[in-house]
Write a protein that holds these residues in place. Structure first.
Motif, mmCIF file in Angstrom:
data_model
loop_
_atom_site.group_PDB
_atom_site.id
_atom_site.type_symbol
_atom_site.label_atom_id
_atom_site.label_comp_id
_atom_site.label_asym_id
_atom_site.label_seq_id
_atom_site.Cartn_x
_atom_site.Cartn_y
_atom_site.Cartn_z
ATOM 1 N N ILE A 7 0.867 -1.178 0.000
ATOM 2 C CA ILE A 7 0.000 0.000 0.000
ATOM 3 C C ILE A 7 0.900 1.222 0.000
ATOM 4 O O ILE A 7 1.682 1.434 0.938
ATOM 5 C CB ILE A 7 -0.943 0.000 1.214
ATOM 6 N N SER A 8 0.798 2.040 -1.061
ATOM 7 C CA SER A 8 1.756 3.127 -1.253
ATOM 8 C C SER A 8 1.053 4.449 -1.553
ATOM 9 O O SER A 8 0.052 4.480 -2.278
ATOM 10 C CB SER A 8 2.706 2.776 -2.404
ATOM 11 N N ASP A 9 1.608 5.487 -0.969
ATOM 12 C CA ASP A 9 1.162 6.846 -1.305
ATOM 13 C C ASP A 9 2.293 7.800 -0.929
ATOM 14 O O ASP A 9 2.516 8.080 0.238
ATOM 15 C CB ASP A 9 -0.122 7.212 -0.557
ATOM 16 N N THR A 56 -7.872 3.859 2.889
ATOM 17 C CA THR A 56 -8.614 4.111 4.133
ATOM 18 C C THR A 56 -10.080 3.736 3.993
ATOM 19 O O THR A 56 -10.825 3.765 4.981
ATOM 20 C CB THR A 56 -8.499 5.594 4.544
ATOM 21 N N SER A 57 -10.471 3.377 2.762
ATOM 22 C CA SER A 57 -11.841 2.911 2.523
ATOM 23 C C SER A 57 -11.944 1.447 2.942
ATOM 24 O O SER A 57 -11.357 0.559 2.322
ATOM 25 C CB SER A 57 -12.197 3.064 1.043
ATOM 26 N N PHE A 58 -12.706 1.198 4.012
ATOM 27 C CA PHE A 58 -12.797 -0.153 4.550
ATOM 28 C C PHE A 58 -13.401 -1.129 3.550
ATOM 29 O O PHE A 58 -12.921 -2.262 3.393
ATOM 30 C CB PHE A 58 -13.617 -0.149 5.844
ATOM 31 N N VAL A 72 1.738 -7.510 4.548
ATOM 32 C CA VAL A 72 1.353 -6.205 4.003
ATOM 33 C C VAL A 72 2.494 -5.217 4.240
ATOM 34 O O VAL A 72 3.057 -5.172 5.347
ATOM 35 C CB VAL A 72 0.065 -5.664 4.670
ATOM 36 N N MET A 73 2.827 -4.439 3.210
ATOM 37 C CA MET A 73 3.834 -3.386 3.322
ATOM 38 C C MET A 73 3.136 -2.040 3.118
ATOM 39 O O MET A 73 2.474 -1.834 2.094
ATOM 40 C CB MET A 73 4.928 -3.559 2.273
ATOM 41 N N ILE A 74 3.271 -1.134 4.085
ATOM 42 C CA ILE A 74 2.640 0.182 3.994
ATOM 43 C C ILE A 74 3.725 1.249 3.935
ATOM 44 O O ILE A 74 4.580 1.328 4.828
ATOM 45 C CB ILE A 74 1.710 0.445 5.189
ATOM 46 N N ALA A 75 3.684 2.095 2.875
ATOM 47 C CA ALA A 75 4.603 3.231 2.751
ATOM 48 C C ALA A 75 3.775 4.437 2.351
ATOM 49 O O ALA A 75 3.543 4.708 1.172
ATOM 50 C CB ALA A 75 5.686 2.939 1.716
ATOM 51 N N GLU A 81 -3.848 8.680 7.768
ATOM 52 C CA GLU A 81 -4.184 7.664 6.774
ATOM 53 C C GLU A 81 -3.500 6.333 7.078
ATOM 54 O O GLU A 81 -4.078 5.270 6.863
ATOM 55 C CB GLU A 81 -3.806 8.164 5.377
ATOM 56 N N ILE A 82 -2.266 6.401 7.590
ATOM 57 C CA ILE A 82 -1.561 5.172 7.982
ATOM 58 C C ILE A 82 -2.329 4.454 9.089
ATOM 59 O O ILE A 82 -2.568 3.248 9.029
ATOM 60 C CB ILE A 82 -0.115 5.491 8.453
ATOM 61 N N GLU A 83 -2.725 5.226 10.118
ATOM 62 C CA GLU A 83 -3.426 4.632 11.265
ATOM 63 C C GLU A 83 -4.761 4.015 10.837
ATOM 64 O O GLU A 83 -5.127 2.926 11.290
ATOM 65 C CB GLU A 83 -3.639 5.702 12.335
#
Length: 468
Positions: A7-9, A56-58, A72-75, A81-83
């Motif tokens: 998940i990247s932004d 962030t859309s469930f 899962v990798m989050i950057a 938005e991360i939380e």
């Protein structure tokens, strides 16, 4: 095939995806979620699946999480938005391992959420370029300092040592990089200046090893400790010569430029105690043990609390079997003072044996000789095996070149102890090994020069532990 969700932004996330695209593994399939679509080249559609929606859309994220991901990798850049993204993931897959890269102070008590702080990574990477700071592997093993890379400086105490003679307890040299080439360590391989050593071991031990590798002449009693410790047991010391003993200890203290702790146990002579007390000043600490408690425990506690690097004792005390074992277990160098003058000594003598212990303590010998202004004489008994001795001599010649120190190798056809007993004054330096703790009567018929150290009892002697 293992499915991994990215998940990247933001810029860092985009860089990460480009790096992943360049990996050649065919074992993973990557599902990449971006808020805004980016352009990437050379995409393998069988390995990379791209989605564009707000993580962030469930409803949208939960639909994707119906697949079985291993990680899962989050950057992402925005903390909120991360939380929210982490919250959405945990609502669907509570046990899914989640790696989060962020520059924010984010905390998580969830064992399945790993927080990677980008600011810490950058600061740590910059730290690696500072001189005299150990390079610690951050992304291998535990990342707590159990893997370390050290550059061996030209004047290091490790230079020109064979790996086989380096005491490696709770640590190991696992690789050497020389001239941009990998060399595998072996017992006979010699360490060269500018070698990069890769070390593995307990983090606390590696810190000590790092200091030892970086240590150069003029730092003794480091790495053993910082200060000098005159140990006086008034039931063993000859009280008629105690003032001379203290005078010689003070001379050594001034030469090494470190604090001196005078420890008195079993006090008995009041005038002598008053003489010792009068020596107190800013660099001399007088510590008198009036209670008859466990003196061994007191001694070891002092070694640690005063950070002792050299213990000074009289010949009378070192001759005592119990005291000698006590000193050996402290694992610090021992200066045994005789009744001869100390300030007028010009030579330090070492006798080559069949083992390689003198190579292990060579840097300390050179350091002591340099600070006290001794010329170094090496006695080689030619009637014994020479192969091991020649390698030790070569090592000493190499160190002499590095430290610009003159040494003299003396070949003897008779026992060097007999030759040395004819000299007027010198200091005898030798390894402090366990065999020296045995009762002297067991070595009466030995040919081992180290076991026969007491035959040079009338001279000053320095005993150096072979362990780091």
């Amino acid at each position: 095939m293992k499915k991994i969700l990215i998940i990247s932004d933001g810029t860092v996330g985009e860089h990460f995806i480009r790096r992943v695209l360049q990996t050649h593994t065919s074992e993973n399939i990557y599902y990449i979620v971006e808020l805004r679509a980016k352009e990437y080249e050379d995409i393998n559609p069988a390995r990379f699946k791209f989605y564009n929606f707000d993580p962030t859309s469930f409803s949208k994220l939960s639909n994707l999480l119906k697949m079985e991901f291993v990680q899962v990798m989050i950057a992402m850049d925005n903390l909120v938005e991360i939380e929210n993204t982490i919250k959405n993931i945990k609502l669907v897959k509570a046990q899914l391992r989640t790696i989060v890269l962020t520059q924010h102070e984010l905390q998580s008590e969830d064992a399945n959420v790993v927080i990677v702080n980008s600011n810490e990574i950058l600061a740590s990477r910059l730290l690696d370029y500072l001189p005299n700071v150990p390079v610690i592997a951050q992304n291998v093993g535990l990342g707590e300092g159990e893997i370390m890379e050290v550059l061996v400086p030209f004047g290091s105490s490790f230079v020109y040592k064979h790996i086989g003679v380096i005491e490696q307890k709770n640590w190991r040299i696992v690789a050497i990089y020389r001239n941009r080439k990998l060399l595998m360590p072996s017992r006979r391989r010699m360490i060269q200046p500018n070698d990069q050593l890769v070390l593995v071991g307990e983090p606390a031990v590696l810190k000590s090893v790092y200091r030892a590798i970086k240590r150069e002449l003029g730092e003794f009693p480091e790495p053993f400790g910082s200060n000098l410790y005159l140990y006086v047991d008034m039931t063993l010391v000859n009280l008629t010569t105690i003032e001379e003993l203290i005078t010689r200890a003070v001379f050594a203290h001034k030469k090494f430029k470190h604090d001196l702790i005078i420890k008195v146990v079993n006090p008995s002579n009041i005038p002598t105690l008053q003489y010792i007390k009068d020596l107190r000043d800013i660099n001399v600490i007088v510590d008198i043990e009036y209670e008859s408690r466990n003196l061994a425990e007191v001694f070891y506690k002092d070694i640690k609390s005063y950070h002792i690097g050299l213990v000074i004792v009289s010949s009378d005390m070192f001759a005592n079997d119990y005291t000698r074992k006590l000193l050996y277990e402290s694992h610090v160098p021992i200066l045994k003072l005789s009744d001869k003058p100390f300030s007028s000594i010009k030579e330090a003598a070492i006798i080559l044996g069949d083992n390689r212990d003198l190579e292990k303590i060579s840097a300390t010998i050179f350091d002591i000789s340099e600070q006290l202004g001794f010329n170094l004489e090496i006695y080689n008994y030619m009637n014994e095996h020479q192969e091991e001795k020649e390698e030790v001599i070569e090592h000493y010649y190499n160190l002499a070149t590095i430290f610009s120190k003159n040494i003299k190798v003396i070949k003897e056809t008779q026992n060097p102890i007999r030759v040395l007993k004819k000299k007027e004054n010198f200091v005898h330096i030798l390894p402090f090994t366990q065999k020296l703790t045995k009762n002297r009567i067991f070595s009466l018929f030995s040919t081992d020069s180290e076991k026969l150290y007491y035959k040079l009892d009338n001279y000053h002697q320095i005993f150096i532990p072979v362990q780091l």
